[in-house]
Design a protein around this motif. Structure first.
Motif, PDB file in Angstrom:
ATOM      1  N   GLU A   1      41.244 -11.364  19.157  1.00 21.16           N
ATOM      2  CA  GLU A   1      43.463 -12.538  19.395  1.00 21.16           C
ATOM      3  C   GLU A   1      42.616 -13.665  18.805  1.00 21.16           C
ATOM      4  O   GLU A   1      44.389 -14.255  19.107  1.00 21.16           O
TER       5      GLU A   1
ATOM      6  N   GLU B   1      55.650  -4.801  24.167  1.00 23.39           N
ATOM      7  CA  GLU B   1      53.545  -5.518  24.092  1.00 23.39           C
ATOM      8  C   GLU B   1      53.663  -5.354  22.732  1.00 23.39           C
ATOM      9  O   GLU B   1      53.436  -4.008  22.328  1.00 23.39           O
ATOM     10  N   PRO B   2      53.039  -6.448  22.238  1.00 20.67           N
ATOM     11  CA  PRO B   2      52.147  -7.007  20.966  1.00 20.67           C
ATOM     12  C   PRO B   2      51.741  -5.616  20.952  1.00 20.67           C
ATOM     13  O   PRO B   2      51.987  -4.957  19.590  1.00 20.67           O
TER      14      PRO B   2
ATOM     15  N   ASP C   1      54.667 -18.238  17.245  1.00 19.77           N
ATOM     16  CA  ASP C   1      54.359 -17.117  17.741  1.00 19.77           C
ATOM     17  C   ASP C   1      52.910 -16.994  17.937  1.00 19.77           C
ATOM     18  O   ASP C   1      52.225 -16.673  18.913  1.00 19.77           O
ATOM     19  N   CYS C   2      52.412 -17.515  16.729  1.00 22.62           N
ATOM     20  CA  CYS C   2      51.014 -17.465  16.588  1.00 22.62           C
ATOM     21  C   CYS C   2      50.507 -18.741  18.314  1.00 22.62           C
ATOM     22  O   CYS C   2      49.864 -19.091  18.412  1.00 22.62           O
TER      23      CYS C   2
ATOM     24  N   ALA D   1      51.909 -19.339  20.213  1.00 25.71           N
ATOM     25  CA  ALA D   1      52.262 -18.478  22.278  1.00 25.71           C
ATOM     26  C   ALA D   1      50.848 -17.491  22.264  1.00 25.71           C
ATOM     27  O   ALA D   1      51.743 -17.090  22.846  1.00 25.71           O
TER      28      ALA D   1
ATOM     29  N   ASP E   1      50.947 -14.620  20.670  1.00 23.96           N
ATOM     30  CA  ASP E   1      51.727 -13.485  20.841  1.00 23.96           C
ATOM     31  C   ASP E   1      51.415 -12.832  19.085  1.00 23.96           C
ATOM     32  O   ASP E   1      52.136 -12.440  18.073  1.00 23.96           O
ATOM     33  N   GLN E   2      50.600 -11.568  19.027  1.00 27.67           N
ATOM     34  CA  GLN E   2      50.517 -10.792  17.989  1.00 27.67           C
ATOM     35  C   GLN E   2      51.615  -9.422  17.267  1.00 27.67           C
ATOM     36  O   GLN E   2      51.058  -9.081  16.041  1.00 27.67           O
ATOM     37  N   THR E   3      52.238  -9.777  17.990  1.00 26.90           N
ATOM     38  CA  THR E   3      53.095  -8.688  17.879  1.00 26.90           C
ATOM     39  C   THR E   3      53.858  -8.510  16.145  1.00 26.90           C
ATOM     40  O   THR E   3      53.881  -7.505  16.010  1.00 26.90           O
TER      41      THR E   3
END
Ligand code: BG6
Length: 472
Positions: A175, A261-262, A419-420, A422, A424-426
């Motif tokens: 993560e 979800e990611p 996104d990084c 936050a 969020d790895q989507t």
């Protein structure tokens, strides 16, 4: 809808801060985010590089990279420079002390983000020093986080990608690792999922029964733009095929994820890579065409005897129920006659010809998802031409992104950075997906290295080597 602004103080360290990527992409993205007040309220951006530069010289250098410049003075205050060599631990120790000071200044636990914007040859050293200097440890398990952003190319082949991934896995938790493919941050690339899963009318025809073939292309008029030393050891397939083009394939071919979800989204993208039927090295002559534009070997940093491809076209298949036997084509090249990034879905021709004046060559409906330059979605249809006779004519139903929305486009690197931050790895690549995509690409490269497919020379400004037309 504006994303929520991260409240905790954050430090972003850019390794390779005086390099091309920082100037061309990262600084403009950070400056734009700053002006839109989307960066964390308390943030420091620390450029880490070898060159001896004063704080003000670094700021001046970065200022040249952005335009327009309104609001620069406020932004300049968050920009700092840290001189150090990637191989020497003292630079990292001083960096740790500097970040510790930020902790104290802000009287709290800060988040730290480390961006590898250097040539990949430095990754191993930087990663090891980050781990051994304690920089990757958050100040407490409950507060603050540390993350690492890794730029492409993620390895040179399957073995080197696995090695890099093992190194990352030894030092950091999954993560914490953000493997960048900036294409996934582009508005129009994200729109592929919106288009497919937001409009139920396409799902019933999005399969082998209706689709005859799929083409994914990234054509560029630009050449290697002074990046000879990097590009010559890489070539077009590794530069954009293993990553950007295959990610476009994944979004086009994936099954609907169970949620947004990611991990649900990444699972489905990865399954596509894992279902690609590999082209064996002995088959590259049948399924691939590669080319090099004339004049390439005169570029600075390029060997005069280089066999590096600046163009490729590849035909392959995806082994699953939805896509069995539907050919997918990947095509990309430098110094071509146009700029175009697009996914085109060609539907089967009509089974029974009702109209006597139906133009044969336009029988297929084609759905085009235009990624750039003129972002759009279009569908080619046959319609009746006005007149007494029942004459059919091809026309386009078209949605144009820029004229339909007033909002500005979010630049891919803005999305990547936000996104990084936050967590969020989507839109980031996952190690199993990278491995599967390298498996496919490495076999092709091995076939090329054994001269399994000739390297065709093509003229700059042309549509590529003529041999590409044989791959249908
Ligand atoms: C980069 C490649 O990753 O992507 C370049 O290294 C290529 O060779 C570029 O030109 C294309 O991306 P974009 O966002 O400029 O279209």
């Amino acid at each position: 809808m504006k994303p929520t602004r991260v409240k905790e103080p954050t430090v972003l360290v850019i390794f390779g801060a005086t390099g091309d990527l920082t100037r061309r992409k990262l600084m403009p993205a950070l400056f734009d985010l700053f002006r839109q007040q989307l960066l964390p309220k308390l943030i420091r951006v620390i450029g880490f590089s070898r060159r001896p530069l004063s704080q003000s010289a670094f700021r001046e250098m970065m200022k040249k990279a952005v335009s327009p410049k309104e609001g620069w003075d406020g932004f300049a205050k968050i920009l700092h420079y840290h001189q150090g060599t990637f191989e020497d631990s003292s630079g990292y120790k001083k960096l740790a002390a500097r970040i510790g000071k930020a902790d104290r200044d802000w009287k709290g636990c800060i988040n730290a983000l480390f961006y590898l914007a250097t040539p990949p040859t430095f990754y191993k050293q930087i990663l090891e020093h980050l781990a051994s200097s304690g920089l990757m440890e958050a100040c407490s398990p409950q507060e603050g986080w540390t993350r690492i952003l890794v730029e492409k190319p993620f390895g040179k082949d399957l073995a080197s990608a696995q090695k890099l991934d093992r190194k990352l896995g030894e030092l950091f938790r999954e993560e914490q690792i953000f493997r960048i493919d900036h294409f996934l941050g582009k508005e129009t690339i994200q729109n592929i999922m919106a288009f497919r899963f937001g409009n139920p009318i396409f799902e019933p025809i999005w399969n082998r029964t209706y689709v005859e073939r799929v083409e994914v292309r990234l054509l560029e008029t630009l050449g290697i733009e002074g990046r000879g030393a990097f590009y010559d050891g890489i070539g077009a397939l590794r530069d954009v095929g293993q990553n950007h083009l295959l990610q476009m394939v994944a979004l086009t071919a994936m099954e609907p994820p169970a949620s947004f979800e990611p991990e649900a989204v990444r699972n489905e993208r990865v399954k596509v890579f894992q279902s690609i039927r590999c082209i064996e090295p002995s088959d590259v002559g049948r399924y691939t065409v590669r080319g090099q534009h004339s004049g390439y070997t005169d570029e600075e940093g390029v060997s005069s005897r280089s066999h590096t491809e600046t163009y490729f076209r590849i035909k392959f298949f995806i082994n699953n129920t939805r896509w069995e036997d539907v050919p997918f084509f990947l095509e990309s090249g430098k110094r071509l006659d146009r700029d175009l990034t697009e996914v085109s879905v060609f539907f089967h021709e009509i089974a029974h010809h009702l109209f006597p004046h139906q133009p044969k060559q336009f029988e297929q409906n084609i759905l085009r998802l235009r990624i750039q330059p003129d972002e759009a979605i279009s569908l080619r249809l046959l319609v009746k031409r006005p007149g007494i006779a029942m004459q059919l004519d091809p026309q386009e139903l078209r949605f144009d992104y820029r004229s339909s929305f007033e909002e500005r486009f979010v630049e891919a690197y803005e999305k990547v950075l936000l996104d990084c931050i936050a967590g969020d790895q989507t839109i980031f690549a996952r190690s199993d997906g990278i491995e599967a995509s390298w498996e496919f690409i490495t076999k092709i490269i091995h076939g090329w290295q054994k001269d399994g497919a000739p390297l065709h020379v093509y003229e700059p400004g042309s549509s590529g080597p003529k041999a590409k037309d044989t791959l249908a």
